[in-house]
Design an enzyme around this catalytic site. Structure first.
Site, PDB file in Angstrom:
ATOM      1  N   ARG A  53       0.854  -1.178   0.000  1.00 30.67           N
ATOM      2  CA  ARG A  53       0.000   0.000   0.000  1.00 30.67           C
ATOM      3  C   ARG A  53       0.896   1.237   0.000  1.00 30.67           C
ATOM      4  O   ARG A  53       2.115   1.122   0.121  1.00 30.67           O
ATOM      5  CB  ARG A  53      -0.952  -0.034   1.200  1.00 30.67           C
ATOM      6  CG  ARG A  53      -0.252  -0.531   2.475  1.00 30.67           C
ATOM      7  CD  ARG A  53      -0.708   0.112   3.696  1.00 30.67           C
ATOM      8  NE  ARG A  53      -0.554   1.544   3.649  1.00 30.67           N
ATOM      9  CZ  ARG A  53       0.600   2.181   3.882  1.00 30.67           C
ATOM     10  NH1 ARG A  53       1.741   1.533   4.151  1.00 30.67           N
ATOM     11  NH2 ARG A  53       0.657   3.502   3.834  1.00 30.67           N
ATOM     12  N   GLN A 203      -3.022   2.618   9.709  1.00 31.58           N
ATOM     13  CA  GLN A 203      -1.674   2.751   9.130  1.00 31.58           C
ATOM     14  C   GLN A 203      -0.734   3.485  10.075  1.00 31.58           C
ATOM     15  O   GLN A 203       0.486   3.426   9.908  1.00 31.58           O
ATOM     16  CB  GLN A 203      -1.739   3.495   7.791  1.00 31.58           C
ATOM     17  CG  GLN A 203      -2.279   2.680   6.636  1.00 31.58           C
ATOM     18  CD  GLN A 203      -3.761   2.899   6.443  1.00 31.58           C
ATOM     19  OE1 GLN A 203      -4.482   3.212   7.382  1.00 31.58           O
ATOM     20  NE2 GLN A 203      -4.239   2.715   5.223  1.00 31.58           N
ATOM     21  N   ASP A 243      -1.694  11.010  -2.348  1.00 31.61           N
ATOM     22  CA  ASP A 243      -1.946   9.941  -3.318  1.00 31.61           C
ATOM     23  C   ASP A 243      -2.212  10.492  -4.711  1.00 31.61           C
ATOM     24  O   ASP A 243      -2.065   9.799  -5.706  1.00 31.61           O
ATOM     25  CB  ASP A 243      -3.130   9.086  -2.876  1.00 31.61           C
ATOM     26  CG  ASP A 243      -2.728   8.206  -1.711  1.00 31.61           C
ATOM     27  OD1 ASP A 243      -2.712   8.701  -0.570  1.00 31.61           O
ATOM     28  OD2 ASP A 243      -2.396   7.033  -1.962  1.00 31.61           O
TER      29      ASP A 243
HETATM   30  O1  MRU Z   1      -4.651   3.295   1.643  1.00 29.65           O
HETATM   31  P1  MRU Z   1      -3.165   3.461   1.727  1.00 29.65           P
HETATM   32  O2  MRU Z   1      -2.566   2.899   2.969  1.00 29.65           O
HETATM   33  O3  MRU Z   1      -2.491   2.975   0.466  1.00 29.65           O
HETATM   34  O4  MRU Z   1      -2.973   5.037   1.783  1.00 29.65           O
HETATM   35  C1  MRU Z   1      -1.686   5.566   1.871  1.00 29.65           C
HETATM   36  C2  MRU Z   1      -1.675   7.036   2.057  1.00 29.65           C
HETATM   37  O5  MRU Z   1      -2.703   7.669   2.113  1.00 29.65           O
HETATM   38  C3  MRU Z   1      -0.336   7.700   2.084  1.00 29.65           C
HETATM   39  O6  MRU Z   1      -0.361   8.820   2.903  1.00 29.65           O
HETATM   40  C4  MRU Z   1      -0.018   8.146   0.650  1.00 29.65           C
HETATM   41  O7  MRU Z   1      -0.006   7.033  -0.210  1.00 29.65           O
HETATM   42  C5  MRU Z   1       1.243   8.882   0.523  1.00 29.65           C
HETATM   43  S1  MRU Z   1       2.542   7.706   0.716  1.00 29.65           S
HETATM   44  C6  MRU Z   1       3.992   8.059   0.447  1.00 29.65           C
END
Ligand code: MRU
Length: 364
Positions: A53, A203, A243
């Site tokens: 992720r 997370q 993202d």
């Molecule tokens: O759903 P996830 O765990 O993939 O979301 C990750 C995030 O929102 C992070 O903050 C984002 O990918 C930036 S990572 C370097």
């Protein structure tokens, strides 16, 4: 970065030259389990179910997924099928599509017999580039932390709030939001990190795991605690990842980011977003309108994963069966709430003209 003193990236190509290895992030931080992905279905599963992720990491893993497909069958039909399968796994993070488009464009111009080698080579370049970009983000972001440190008075700790996990586990190495923190710490700047728990998938536990392994002072807090800490002067700055970033500097990150940005603005606390150029989507302008927000299973809201009384990992229901739930995975923070965008080419204001000036070669 390191686990138990050993350096790892969050993915690597195995000696067979075909399969890749990753940490199963659904088991972290309780179990450190490495798994091998050898076919497209395994890669698809790993991304969709969040064994991997974080925007930059899913881009790099998807690129290797397409390379694995080219090893299986380099024909046009399989290239199309594998692209379609992988690109649909997670809709919000643009890195996924960015990496797959980059590879597909290169591969379609080649005869099938050359595709496998070039696909692995390009996937490797994407992964290496991410490490370089994150290091540069670290360097630029560290300068911001350093100036706060000097302003506070040398010796006084800089308190930084972060949301979700934008560390090395979310990228190939270093991380985006955490890279400046690692570098500041390594240079002797005293930092303490407020780590948002980040429900529903927690997370924040990955962020705490990373920071702990690096010896950085941190405290995990319930998601709703940030406003209270800001009111009491306990947060000097916020740094989060992204993202997808629009041409005018709106950012889309893990759900809950927007509320922290609102609170930060009210309390005049700088709110920085750290991102590699691979998360910039120059084709869109208005994040609220144009970014698809991933909705995940309501089960992620009604249950939590943890270690039970017998020390065994497992799921626990936290709501009576049938309670209606919704699970919005991301939200958009409009540019006006962002103090600065920390990129591999430097920090800029969240303005279209600044992003364009920094990345003129990437604007379509
Ligand atoms: O759903 P996830 O765990 O993939 O979301 C990750 C995030 O929102 C992070 O903050 C984002 O990918 C930036 S990572 C370097």
């Amino acid at each position: 970065m390191k686990i138990d003193g050993i350096h790892y990236r969050s993915l690597w190509l195995n000696e067979d030259g075909v399969s890749i290895s990753i940490f199963d992030q659904t088991k972290l931080p309780f179990l450190v389990e490495i798994i091998t992905l050898s076919n497209v279905s395994e890669v698809e599963y790993a991304i969709r179910h969040m064994q991997v992720r974080g925007a930059p990491l899913i881009g790099a893993v998807a690129a290797y997924g397409l390379a694995i497909a080219m090893n299986e069958d380099p024909g046009d039909d399989n290239l199309y099928l594998a692209y379609k399968t992988l690109v649909s796994t997670r809709p919000t993070a643009i890195n996924l599509k960015w990496a797959l488009d980059r590879l597909r464009t290169e591969l379609t111009s080649l005869p099938p017999e050359r595709r496998k080698d070039i696909a692995y080579q390009t996937a490797g370049i994407i992964a290496d580039e991410d490490v370089t970009f994150c290091k540069e983000i670290g360097r630029h972001g560290k300068a911001i932390i350093q100036s706060l440190y000097e302003k506070k008075g040398i010796g006084d700790t800089v308190n930084i709030l972060t949301h979700c996990n934008a560390g090395w586990l979310a990228t190939v190495d270093w991380g985006t939001a955490l890279a400046p923190i690692y570098m500041a710490h390594d240079e002797g700047i005293k930092v303490h990190v407020w780590v948002d728990e980040t429900r529903p998938r927690n997370q924040g536990s990955l962020t705490a795991f990373e920071l702990g392994a690096h010896g950085i002072e941190h405290t995990l807090i319930a998601d709703n605690a940030g406003g209270h800490l800001m009111q009491h002067g306990l947060v000097d700055m916020c740094i989060v990842g992204s993202d997808r970033t629009t041409a005018r500097g709106d950012v889309c990150n893990k759900v809950g980011t927007y509320l922290k940005a609102l609170a930060a603005k009210t309390h005049h606390i700088p709110f920085y977003v750290a991102l590699p150029s691979s998360t910039i989507d120059f084709e869109i302008w208005d994040g609220l309108h144009d970014i698809p927000i991933e909705k995940r299973s309501p089960d992620e809201v009604s249950r939590v994963f943890g270690i039970g009384p017998q020390g065994k990992p497992g799921w626990v229901d936290i709501l009576p069966e049938g309670t209606p739930c919704e699970n919005y995975a991301f939200d958009v923070t409009p540019a006006e709430f962002v103090t600065g965008l920390i990129t591999e080419r430097g920090t800029c204001r969240p303005l279209a003209k600044d992003l364009k000036a920094l990345f003129s070669d990437l604007v379509p």
